[in-house]
Motif scaffolding. Sequence first.
Motif, PDB file in Angstrom:
ATOM      1  N   GLU A 129      -8.620  27.468  43.158  1.00  0.00           N
ATOM      2  CA  GLU A 129      -9.644  27.380  42.355  1.00  0.00           C
ATOM      3  C   GLU A 129     -10.861  28.047  42.418  1.00  0.00           C
ATOM      4  OE1 GLU A 129      -8.852  23.647  39.940  1.00  0.00           O
ATOM      5  OE2 GLU A 129     -10.072  23.126  41.574  1.00  0.00           O
ATOM      6  N   LEU A 187      -4.107  23.317  38.127  1.00  0.00           N
ATOM      7  CA  LEU A 187      -5.076  22.080  38.279  1.00  0.00           C
ATOM      8  C   LEU A 187      -5.935  22.315  36.867  1.00  0.00           C
ATOM      9  CD1 LEU A 187      -5.953  19.609  39.341  1.00  0.00           C
ATOM     10  CD2 LEU A 187      -7.115  20.825  41.077  1.00  0.00           C
ATOM     11  N   ILE A 188      -6.060  21.272  36.026  1.00  0.00           N
ATOM     12  CA  ILE A 188      -6.793  21.516  34.568  1.00  0.00           C
ATOM     13  C   ILE A 188      -7.781  20.543  34.574  1.00  0.00           C
ATOM     14  CG2 ILE A 188      -6.395  21.928  32.272  1.00  0.00           C
ATOM     15  CD1 ILE A 188      -3.244  22.295  34.094  1.00  0.00           C
ATOM     16  N   LYS A 239     -11.906  14.368  36.264  1.00  0.00           N
ATOM     17  CA  LYS A 239     -13.406  14.348  36.767  1.00  0.00           C
ATOM     18  C   LYS A 239     -14.007  13.174  36.404  1.00  0.00           C
ATOM     19  CE  LYS A 239     -13.319  19.336  36.842  1.00  0.00           C
ATOM     20  NZ  LYS A 239     -13.814  20.565  36.920  1.00  0.00           N
ATOM     21  N   ALA A 268     -14.772  30.078  38.195  1.00  0.00           N
ATOM     22  CA  ALA A 268     -13.892  30.103  36.944  1.00  0.00           C
ATOM     23  C   ALA A 268     -13.979  28.471  36.683  1.00  0.00           C
ATOM     24  CB  ALA A 268     -12.514  30.730  37.389  1.00  0.00           C
ATOM     25  N   ILE A 269     -14.473  27.782  37.437  1.00  0.00           N
ATOM     26  CA  ILE A 269     -14.072  26.445  37.085  1.00  0.00           C
ATOM     27  C   ILE A 269     -15.278  25.836  36.252  1.00  0.00           C
ATOM     28  CG2 ILE A 269     -14.422  23.697  38.103  1.00  0.00           C
ATOM     29  CD1 ILE A 269     -13.516  24.911  40.717  1.00  0.00           C
ATOM     30  N   GLY A 270     -14.733  25.418  34.940  1.00  0.00           N
ATOM     31  CA  GLY A 270     -15.928  24.845  33.740  1.00  0.00           C
ATOM     32  C   GLY A 270     -16.510  25.923  33.276  1.00  0.00           C
ATOM     33  N   HIS A 285     -11.964  19.501  46.250  1.00  0.00           N
ATOM     34  CA  HIS A 285     -12.690  20.053  45.117  1.00  0.00           C
ATOM     35  C   HIS A 285     -13.751  20.692  45.287  1.00  0.00           C
ATOM     36  CE1 HIS A 285     -13.900  20.691  41.218  1.00  0.00           C
ATOM     37  NE2 HIS A 285     -12.292  20.607  40.587  1.00  0.00           N
ATOM     38  N   GLY A 334      -9.157  26.781  37.075  1.00  0.00           N
ATOM     39  CA  GLY A 334     -10.391  27.337  36.783  1.00  0.00           C
ATOM     40  C   GLY A 334     -10.144  27.679  35.494  1.00  0.00           C
ATOM     41  N   SER A 335     -10.462  26.976  34.288  1.00  0.00           N
ATOM     42  CA  SER A 335     -10.543  27.228  32.944  1.00  0.00           C
ATOM     43  C   SER A 335      -9.011  27.771  32.282  1.00  0.00           C
ATOM     44  CB  SER A 335     -11.548  28.621  32.839  1.00  0.00           C
ATOM     45  OG  SER A 335     -12.736  27.970  32.942  1.00  0.00           O
ATOM     46  N   MET A 336      -8.136  27.221  33.143  1.00  0.00           N
ATOM     47  CA  MET A 336      -6.661  27.260  32.512  1.00  0.00           C
ATOM     48  C   MET A 336      -6.752  26.547  31.130  1.00  0.00           C
ATOM     49  SD  MET A 336      -2.768  26.287  34.169  1.00  0.00           S
ATOM     50  CE  MET A 336      -2.557  27.807  35.213  1.00  0.00           C
TER      51      MET A 336
HETATM   52  P1  PGA Z   1     -11.492  23.704  34.570  1.00  0.00           P
HETATM   53  O1  PGA Z   1     -11.693  22.776  35.805  1.00  0.00           O
HETATM   54  O2  PGA Z   1     -10.066  23.526  33.939  1.00  0.00           O
HETATM   55  O3  PGA Z   1     -12.289  22.701  33.554  1.00  0.00           O
HETATM   56  O4  PGA Z   1     -12.161  24.927  34.754  1.00  0.00           O
HETATM   57  C1  PGA Z   1     -10.408  22.701  36.914  1.00  0.00           C
HETATM   58  C2  PGA Z   1     -10.900  22.013  37.986  1.00  0.00           C
HETATM   59  O5  PGA Z   1     -11.887  21.993  38.437  1.00  0.00           O
HETATM   60  O6  PGA Z   1      -9.811  21.302  38.730  1.00  0.00           O
END
Ligand code: PGA
Length: 255
Positions: A171, A236-237, A15, A175-177, A99, A216-218
């Motif tokens: 994603e 995708l991390i 990012k 769950a993202i971030g 994204h 998503g928060s992996m």
């Molecule tokens: P995250 O982001 O692992 O911080 O949740 C994943 C992404 O947005 O690709």
Amino acid sequence: MNNSKRKTVIAGNWKMNMTPNEGVAFVNELKSLVKDKNNCEIVICVPDVDIPTVSEALKGSNIKLGAQNAHWELKGAFTGETSVNMLKEYNVGYVIIGHSERRQFFGEINNSVNMRLKTIIESGLKAIVCVGELITERELGITTEIVSLQTKVALHDITAEQMKNVIIAYEPVWAIGTGKTATADEADRVNGIIRNVISDLYGENTAESTTIQYGGSMNAANAVELLSKVNVDGGLIGGASLKALDFTAIVDAAQ
Ligand code: PGA
């Protein structure tokens, strides 16, 4: 993951983090940590301005370079944008598109994801196409409809042959971030829905050979369970890709 049929891909999405110099220092650490790990494809998707220095630092390593977006036109009056030809000069091999942060903050829509995808694939690069539902959509019970629609529109006019260069990343936006991960069973279930959409469009063979990641928060703690699922072919991390040891642990989970 099903290694016999498809490639496991562990991709970091930095990012808007790391300056060009910070990126090089990070890559120098990561390179030695993952140098003997060859059972999955390792990719880092970096900010455009980091690409020249990081590309140089990655030479001779087993880590592939990715970008976080690319324009659908090859050149022209598109202030602030980057073309695939610009990326290719620096050995960029992958481009993330669609994204949720691009959809949320920069007006990305399914049609523009499809336009970008066509250009990326025609230029010989690989694409990581992100799909996923908002929390409100999950609560309405329309996750299947949302990810199916996003997948179908993104893949419009993409041929079965071109699908070899397409990765889908499921994603869930909630769950993202956030530290909230989809359960492994839920990630497997939705990835399976996406695989069914691909099967309807291209047939079983293409569906079975398409890499579908979860994102998503992996992290180092949940990656083993997520990646053990038959429909989860990588990750995708975001956050955990900014720490070399955590990212390496996720690569290990895919081995
Ligand atoms: P995250 O982001 O692992 O911080 O949740 C994943 C992404 O947005 O690709």
